[in-house]
Design a protein around this motif. Structure first.
Motif, PDB file in Angstrom:
ATOM      1  N   ALA A  13      -8.638  94.668  -1.667  1.00  0.00           N
ATOM      2  CA  ALA A  13      -9.859  94.161  -1.036  1.00  0.00           C
ATOM      3  C   ALA A  13     -10.504  95.237  -0.174  1.00  0.00           C
ATOM      4  CB  ALA A  13      -9.539  92.927  -0.195  1.00  0.00           C
ATOM      5  N   TYR A  14      -9.678  95.997   0.528  1.00  0.00           N
ATOM      6  CA  TYR A  14     -10.178  97.079   1.376  1.00  0.00           C
ATOM      7  C   TYR A  14     -10.964  98.090   0.536  1.00  0.00           C
ATOM      8  CZ  TYR A  14     -10.104 100.955   4.738  1.00  0.00           C
ATOM      9  OH  TYR A  14     -10.463 101.973   5.574  1.00  0.00           O
ATOM     10  N   LEU A  15     -10.363  98.530  -0.550  1.00  0.00           N
ATOM     11  CA  LEU A  15     -10.998  99.540  -1.394  1.00  0.00           C
ATOM     12  C   LEU A  15     -12.269  99.006  -2.060  1.00  0.00           C
ATOM     13  CD1 LEU A  15      -7.833 101.131  -3.047  1.00  0.00           C
ATOM     14  CD2 LEU A  15      -9.227 102.057  -1.177  1.00  0.00           C
ATOM     15  N   ASP A  16     -12.230  97.749  -2.493  1.00  0.00           N
ATOM     16  CA  ASP A  16     -13.415  97.153  -3.120  1.00  0.00           C
ATOM     17  C   ASP A  16     -14.550  97.014  -2.118  1.00  0.00           C
ATOM     18  OD1 ASP A  16     -12.220  97.031  -5.538  1.00  0.00           O
ATOM     19  OD2 ASP A  16     -11.910  94.857  -5.570  1.00  0.00           O
ATOM     20  N   THR A  17     -14.211  96.723  -0.869  1.00  0.00           N
ATOM     21  CA  THR A  17     -15.243  96.618   0.167  1.00  0.00           C
ATOM     22  C   THR A  17     -15.837  97.981   0.468  1.00  0.00           C
ATOM     23  OG1 THR A  17     -14.110  94.716   1.156  1.00  0.00           O
ATOM     24  CG2 THR A  17     -15.728  95.846   2.518  1.00  0.00           C
ATOM     25  N   VAL A  18     -14.999  99.002   0.496  1.00  0.00           N
ATOM     26  CA  VAL A  18     -15.495 100.367   0.695  1.00  0.00           C
ATOM     27  C   VAL A  18     -16.510 100.719  -0.388  1.00  0.00           C
ATOM     28  CG1 VAL A  18     -14.871 102.816   0.628  1.00  0.00           C
ATOM     29  CG2 VAL A  18     -13.451 101.205   1.914  1.00  0.00           C
ATOM     30  N   LYS A  19     -16.187 100.368  -1.639  1.00  0.00           N
ATOM     31  CA  LYS A  19     -17.097 100.658  -2.753  1.00  0.00           C
ATOM     32  C   LYS A  19     -18.388  99.842  -2.635  1.00  0.00           C
ATOM     33  CE  LYS A  19     -13.344 101.664  -5.993  1.00  0.00           C
ATOM     34  NZ  LYS A  19     -12.629 101.212  -7.223  1.00  0.00           N
ATOM     35  N   SER A  20     -18.240  98.564  -2.303  1.00  0.00           N
ATOM     36  CA  SER A  20     -19.408  97.685  -2.228  1.00  0.00           C
ATOM     37  C   SER A  20     -20.365  98.095  -1.116  1.00  0.00           C
ATOM     38  CB  SER A  20     -18.967  96.234  -1.991  1.00  0.00           C
ATOM     39  OG  SER A  20     -18.203  95.748  -3.067  1.00  0.00           O
ATOM     40  N   CYS A  21     -19.791  98.504   0.033  1.00  0.00           N
ATOM     41  CA  CYS A  21     -20.611  98.848   1.197  1.00  0.00           C
ATOM     42  C   CYS A  21     -20.899 100.340   1.291  1.00  0.00           C
ATOM     43  CB  CYS A  21     -19.930  98.367   2.482  1.00  0.00           C
ATOM     44  SG  CYS A  21     -19.697  96.583   2.553  1.00  0.00           S
ATOM     45  N   GLU A  22     -20.351 101.110   0.351  1.00  0.00           N
ATOM     46  CA  GLU A  22     -20.572 102.558   0.302  1.00  0.00           C
ATOM     47  C   GLU A  22     -20.232 103.220   1.630  1.00  0.00           C
ATOM     48  OE1 GLU A  22     -24.565 103.141  -1.013  1.00  0.00           O
ATOM     49  OE2 GLU A  22     -24.126 102.502  -3.058  1.00  0.00           O
ATOM     50  N   VAL A  23     -19.060 102.869   2.155  1.00  0.00           N
ATOM     51  CA  VAL A  23     -18.597 103.433   3.419  1.00  0.00           C
ATOM     52  C   VAL A  23     -17.789 104.682   3.141  1.00  0.00           C
ATOM     53  CG1 VAL A  23     -17.187 103.016   5.471  1.00  0.00           C
ATOM     54  CG2 VAL A  23     -18.538 101.158   4.481  1.00  0.00           C
ATOM     55  N   SER A  24     -18.079 105.748   3.863  1.00  0.00           N
ATOM     56  CA  SER A  24     -17.371 107.003   3.633  1.00  0.00           C
ATOM     57  C   SER A  24     -16.731 107.543   4.905  1.00  0.00           C
ATOM     58  CB  SER A  24     -18.328 108.063   3.067  1.00  0.00           C
ATOM     59  OG  SER A  24     -19.403 108.292   3.964  1.00  0.00           O
ATOM     60  N   GLN A  25     -17.011 106.900   6.052  1.00  0.00           N
ATOM     61  CA  GLN A  25     -16.440 107.378   7.307  1.00  0.00           C
ATOM     62  C   GLN A  25     -15.232 106.529   7.679  1.00  0.00           C
ATOM     63  OE1 GLN A  25     -19.746 107.424  10.032  1.00  0.00           O
ATOM     64  NE2 GLN A  25     -20.758 109.099   8.990  1.00  0.00           N
ATOM     65  N   GLU A  26     -14.915 106.479   8.966  1.00  0.00           N
ATOM     66  CA  GLU A  26     -13.750 105.723   9.406  1.00  0.00           C
ATOM     67  C   GLU A  26     -13.947 104.231   9.152  1.00  0.00           C
ATOM     68  OE1 GLU A  26     -14.846 105.179  14.115  1.00  0.00           O
ATOM     69  OE2 GLU A  26     -13.751 106.959  13.469  1.00  0.00           O
ATOM     70  N   PRO A  27     -12.856 103.463   9.055  1.00  0.00           N
ATOM     71  CA  PRO A  27     -12.954 102.041   8.725  1.00  0.00           C
ATOM     72  C   PRO A  27     -13.897 101.277   9.649  1.00  0.00           C
ATOM     73  CG  PRO A  27     -10.676 102.778   8.662  1.00  0.00           C
ATOM     74  CD  PRO A  27     -11.468 103.912   9.234  1.00  0.00           C
ATOM     75  N   VAL A  32     -11.942  96.069   7.464  1.00  0.00           N
ATOM     76  CA  VAL A  32     -10.793  95.534   8.194  1.00  0.00           C
ATOM     77  C   VAL A  32     -10.662  94.027   7.983  1.00  0.00           C
ATOM     78  CG1 VAL A  32      -9.777  95.172  10.472  1.00  0.00           C
ATOM     79  CG2 VAL A  32     -10.810  97.367   9.917  1.00  0.00           C
ATOM     80  N   VAL A  33     -11.764  93.285   8.145  1.00  0.00           N
ATOM     81  CA  VAL A  33     -11.667  91.829   7.977  1.00  0.00           C
ATOM     82  C   VAL A  33     -11.417  91.462   6.519  1.00  0.00           C
ATOM     83  CG1 VAL A  33     -13.090  91.332  10.001  1.00  0.00           C
ATOM     84  CG2 VAL A  33     -14.173  91.497   7.751  1.00  0.00           C
ATOM     85  N   SER A  34     -11.950  92.248   5.612  1.00  0.00           N
ATOM     86  CA  SER A  34     -11.721  91.998   4.191  1.00  0.00           C
ATOM     87  C   SER A  34     -10.242  92.142   3.863  1.00  0.00           C
ATOM     88  CB  SER A  34     -12.541  92.967   3.338  1.00  0.00           C
ATOM     89  OG  SER A  34     -12.321  92.737   1.960  1.00  0.00           O
ATOM     90  N   ALA A  35      -9.635  93.222   4.345  1.00  0.00           N
ATOM     91  CA  ALA A  35      -8.217  93.456   4.100  1.00  0.00           C
ATOM     92  C   ALA A  35      -7.360  92.364   4.729  1.00  0.00           C
ATOM     93  CB  ALA A  35      -7.808  94.823   4.638  1.00  0.00           C
ATOM     94  N   MET A  36      -7.723  91.947   5.941  1.00  0.00           N
ATOM     95  CA  MET A  36      -6.940  90.906   6.612  1.00  0.00           C
ATOM     96  C   MET A  36      -7.040  89.572   5.886  1.00  0.00           C
ATOM     97  SD  MET A  36      -7.184  91.498  10.733  1.00  0.00           S
ATOM     98  CE  MET A  36      -8.982  91.404  10.821  1.00  0.00           C
ATOM     99  N   ALA A  37      -8.258  89.170   5.527  1.00  0.00           N
ATOM    100  CA  ALA A  37      -8.440  87.878   4.852  1.00  0.00           C
ATOM    101  C   ALA A  37      -7.733  87.853   3.504  1.00  0.00           C
ATOM    102  CB  ALA A  37      -9.925  87.584   4.678  1.00  0.00           C
TER     103      ALA A  37
END
Length: 217
Positions: A13-27, A32-37
């Motif tokens: 979920a963490y990695l998929d959220t990174v891809k979806s939100c195009e995040v490249s910096q620190e978490p 974080v909430v995606s990984a927890m849920a």
């Protein structure tokens, strides 16, 4: 639904959220909430949102619900917020989840068994009332306050917000975003079909992670 931690599901979920939100910096809060849920295998994920809110967090929760096969519900205060929320989700290529329009505290009355609850503290002086009104899952839940740095008062205690309904197993204030306050609570103290009598606390230890959990039976 029993909350059982799955590091594999959390990572996906963490990695998929990174891809979806195009995040490249620190978490950020979204990952974080995606990984927890997802990691806690939440069956019912509920969030509150209003105009100007961070839509990426909602995307992260949608990703988590996809991985758990759970339900994602967003509570918004008015139609303008609902439209802005739907448009924001579309920008990330996602359809808006089930959306409830109205007062968040009142909306909680129609929701049963919440496993994962996210409440934005920014501009919301009634967040404690929203949390108290939530009907949490009988086997426990994870509660998250975003923008915790804007919360009034420095003596905040989860135990006082929960008003004795649930036991706080652990809590942590994370320096993510503008403050992410997280609490994992045990079984709720509300009605659950049990006959009146003594309840007892049972301690369990996850053999894989070594984490200790306390639940009420």
């Amino acid at each position: 639904m029993k909350l059982i931690w799955s590091p594999e599901r959390a990572l996906k979920a963490y990695l998929d959220t990174v891809k979806s939100c195009e995040v490249s910096q620190e978490p950020s809060v979204a990952e974080v909430v995606s990984a927890m849920a997802a990691g806690w295998n939440a069956g019912l994920v509920v969030e509150t949102w209003s105009r100007g809110g961070e839509i990426a967090t909602s995307v992260g929760l949608a990703v988590a619900a996809h991985h758990t096969g759970g339900k994602h519900i967003c509570i918004v205060p008015d139609e303008e917020s609902r439209e802005e929320y739907a448009e924001g989700m579309r920008r990330f290529g996602r359809s808006a989840c089930e959306t409830i329009v109205g007062d968040a505290e009142e909306a909680m009355d129609g929701l049963e068994g919440i496993d994962f609850l996210v409440v934005d503290c920014k501009g919301n002086n009634e967040f404690g009332r929203v949390i108290r009104a939530a009907k949490l899952g009988e086997r426990g839940a994870v509660l998250v306050c975003t923008n915790a740095s804007s919360r009034a008062g420095s003596d905040f205690r989860w135990s006082s917000v929960l008003d004795g309904r649930s036991r706080v197993v652990r809590s942590v204030l994370l320096p993510v975003g503008k403050g992410l306050d997280v609490a994992h609570v045990g079984a709720t103290g509300g009605s659950s079909g049990r006959e009146k009598g003594r309840s007892r606390w049972i301690k369990r230890i996850d053999q894989d992670s070594g984490e200790e959990f306390v639940i009420r039976k």
